[in-house]
Design a protein around this motif. Structure first.
Motif, mmCIF file in Angstrom:
data_model
loop_
_atom_site.group_PDB
_atom_site.id
_atom_site.type_symbol
_atom_site.label_atom_id
_atom_site.label_comp_id
_atom_site.label_asym_id
_atom_site.label_seq_id
_atom_site.Cartn_x
_atom_site.Cartn_y
_atom_site.Cartn_z
ATOM 1 N N GLU A 255 0.828 -1.200 0.000
ATOM 2 C CA GLU A 255 0.000 0.000 0.000
ATOM 3 C C GLU A 255 0.865 1.254 0.000
ATOM 4 O O GLU A 255 0.568 2.240 -0.691
ATOM 5 N N GLU A 256 1.963 1.225 0.747
ATOM 6 C CA GLU A 256 2.878 2.373 0.794
ATOM 7 C C GLU A 256 3.554 2.591 -0.560
ATOM 8 O O GLU A 256 3.771 3.738 -0.978
ATOM 9 N N VAL A 258 2.303 1.837 -3.532
ATOM 10 C CA VAL A 258 1.315 2.443 -4.428
ATOM 11 C C VAL A 258 1.116 3.908 -4.074
ATOM 12 O O VAL A 258 1.072 4.785 -4.963
ATOM 13 N N ALA A 259 1.006 4.202 -2.782
ATOM 14 C CA ALA A 259 0.788 5.587 -2.336
ATOM 15 C C ALA A 259 1.945 6.497 -2.752
ATOM 16 O O ALA A 259 1.740 7.676 -3.073
ATOM 17 N N HIS A 260 3.155 5.954 -2.772
ATOM 18 C CA HIS A 260 4.325 6.738 -3.194
ATOM 19 C C HIS A 260 4.143 7.243 -4.617
ATOM 20 O O HIS A 260 4.357 8.432 -4.902
ATOM 21 N N TYR A 261 3.754 6.351 -5.520
ATOM 22 C CA TYR A 261 3.584 6.765 -6.916
ATOM 23 C C TYR A 261 2.398 7.715 -7.082
ATOM 24 O O TYR A 261 2.426 8.623 -7.914
ATOM 25 N N GLU A 262 1.360 7.486 -6.283
ATOM 26 C CA GLU A 262 0.207 8.397 -6.365
ATOM 27 C C GLU A 262 0.609 9.811 -5.944
ATOM 28 O O GLU A 262 0.216 10.801 -6.578
ATOM 29 N N ALA A 263 1.425 9.913 -4.886
ATOM 30 C CA ALA A 263 1.797 11.222 -4.342
ATOM 31 C C ALA A 263 2.949 11.864 -5.113
ATOM 32 O O ALA A 263 2.874 13.038 -5.515
ATOM 33 N N ARG A 269 -4.679 5.714 -9.251
ATOM 34 C CA ARG A 269 -4.402 4.460 -8.528
ATOM 35 C C ARG A 269 -4.099 3.308 -9.490
ATOM 36 O O ARG A 269 -3.208 2.488 -9.241
ATOM 37 N N ALA A 272 -0.593 3.706 -10.778
ATOM 38 C CA ALA A 272 0.351 3.489 -9.681
ATOM 39 C C ALA A 272 0.508 1.992 -9.406
ATOM 40 O O ALA A 272 1.629 1.502 -9.187
#
Length: 293
Positions: A255-256, A258-263, A269, A272
C-alpha cells in the motif's frame, strides 16, 4: 499418497497408460522402445489420427484400435479411454510430435489415470524445447519451460513481467505468424538479453539463430519466419537480481509503494498499481488482489 511400481505386476487387472514420444521432424529419432510399445498396445490414442497413421505406416505398425484424443473431444474421450484401461487394455498416447502431455491435452488424460489408480509409464524421446536448450549456448543448469505466451497483449505483458524475474533460461514455443510479436514483447519487457531462435528442429531446414533479442528481431524482419519456433532467453542476471533486491521500495508495504507513486508522480491508482507490479515482478491482478485482501 500414491506410489507406482511401473514394472511390477499389479493386482487390479488394469492396463497401463504409456506416454510415447514421437519424432519432432526426423523419423530416425523414433526409438526401438517406442516402436515396440506401439506394436504391443491394444489401443493407441492420437492427437491427429491422420498424422499418426502416416507414422504407423512408416514403421509397419498395424494398430488394433486407433482413437482420436485432442483438445476439442477430451472431455468425452478421456473417460472412455480410462474405462478401457481399467478393463485391462494397454493404451499408448502419442501427440503429433515430441512428448505427449507437454503443451497438449495429454496432461488431462494423465490426471484422469492418476485418479483411477492407473500406472503411467513414459517412453522418452525427442523434445523440441530441450533440443533448443542444449544448442543455445545459454545456461542449462536451471531453466523454465513456459510453453506458448498468452495471445492477449495485457496477459502476455503480465506473464513476461513475472517470468523476467527468474534466473534460469526461459524456453517458449511459438508459431511462425506470432513469433515476431512474441520477440518484440520480450525485448520491450526485458531489453536486449541474449537469446536463441531454433526452428524446424531435426528437419532439413533446421536453423539456430543466436544473438540478442534485438538482433534476432531484425533477423526475422529480414527473413520471414517459417516453421515452428523454440525461443530460449537468458534469465535475470545475478546483478539484476541484486539490484532489484536493493531497490528503494523493498522496505515498503504494498500500500505504501502504491501511495508513493500516487503522491510523488501524481498517478491515478490504476497506473500506480501498474508501476508497482512492474517494480516487484508481479501481475497487476496480484497487486489488486493483495490490496483488496
Amino acid at each position: 499418497m500414491q506410489v507406482q511400481k511401473s514394472f511390477e505386476p499389479g493386482g487390479s487387472g488394469a492396463g497401463t497408460l504409456y506416454l510415447v514420444a514421437t519424432p519432432i521432424g526426423n523419423l530416425e529419432d523414433m526409438t526401438y522402445r517406442a516402436i515396440r510399445t506401439l506394436k504391443e498396445c491394444e489401443l493407441i490414442a492420437a492427437e491427429d489420427t491422420r498424422q499418426t497413421r502416416k507414422l504407423l505406416t512408416h514403421f509397419e505398425i498395424v494398430p488394433q484400435k486407433l482413437f482420436s484424443y485432442h483438445e476439442h473431444n477430451k472431455a468425452a474421450s478421456g473417460p472412455e479411454l480410462i474405462r478401457y484401461i481399467i478393463e485391462g487394455k494397454n493404451l499408448a498416447l502419442v501427440s503429433d510430435a515430441g512428448l505427449p502431455a507437454v503443451s497438449d491435452p495429454g496432461s488431462d488424460l494423465v490426471r484422469l489415470a492418476i485418479e483411477a489408480g492407473i500406472a503411467i509409464v513414459p517412453i522418452p524421446g525427442a523434445n523440441a524445447a530441450l533440443s533448443a536448450l542444449i544448442v543455445s549456448g545459454l545456461s542449462t543448469e536451471r531453466f523454465t519451460f513456459a510453453g506458448f505466451l498468452p495471445r492477449d497483449n495485457k496477459d502476455r505483458r503480465e506473464a513476461l513481467d513475472a517470468l523476467g524475474r527468474l534466473e534460469g533460461t526461459l524456453l517458449f514455443y511459438e508459431s511462425p505468424h506470432r513469433v515476431i510479436k512474441a520477440v518484440e514483447a520480450m525485448l520491450e519487457a526485458w531489453g536486449p538479453r541474449r537469446a536463441v531462435l531454433a526452428r524446424e528442429l531435426t528437419k532439413r531446414h533446421e536453423e539456430v539463430a543466436r544473438g540478442t533479442l534485438d538482433e534476432l528481431l531484425q533477423h526475422m524482419k529480414d527473413h520471414s519466419p517459417l516453421g515452428e519456433y523454440c525461443i530460449g532467453v537468458e534469465g535475470e542476471s545475478a546483478q539484476e537480481a541484486q539490484e532489484r533486491k536493493d531497490a528503494w521500495w523493498q522496505e515498503l508495504e504494498l500500500e505504501e509503494h502504491v501511495a508513493h507513486y500516487e503522491a510523488q508522480e501524481n498517478l491515478n491508482r490504476k497506473d500506480a498499481m501498474k508501476k508497482v507490479a512492474a517494480d516487484r515482478g508481479l501481475s497487476k491482478r496480484d497487486v489488486y488482489n493483495a490490496l483488496l485482501g
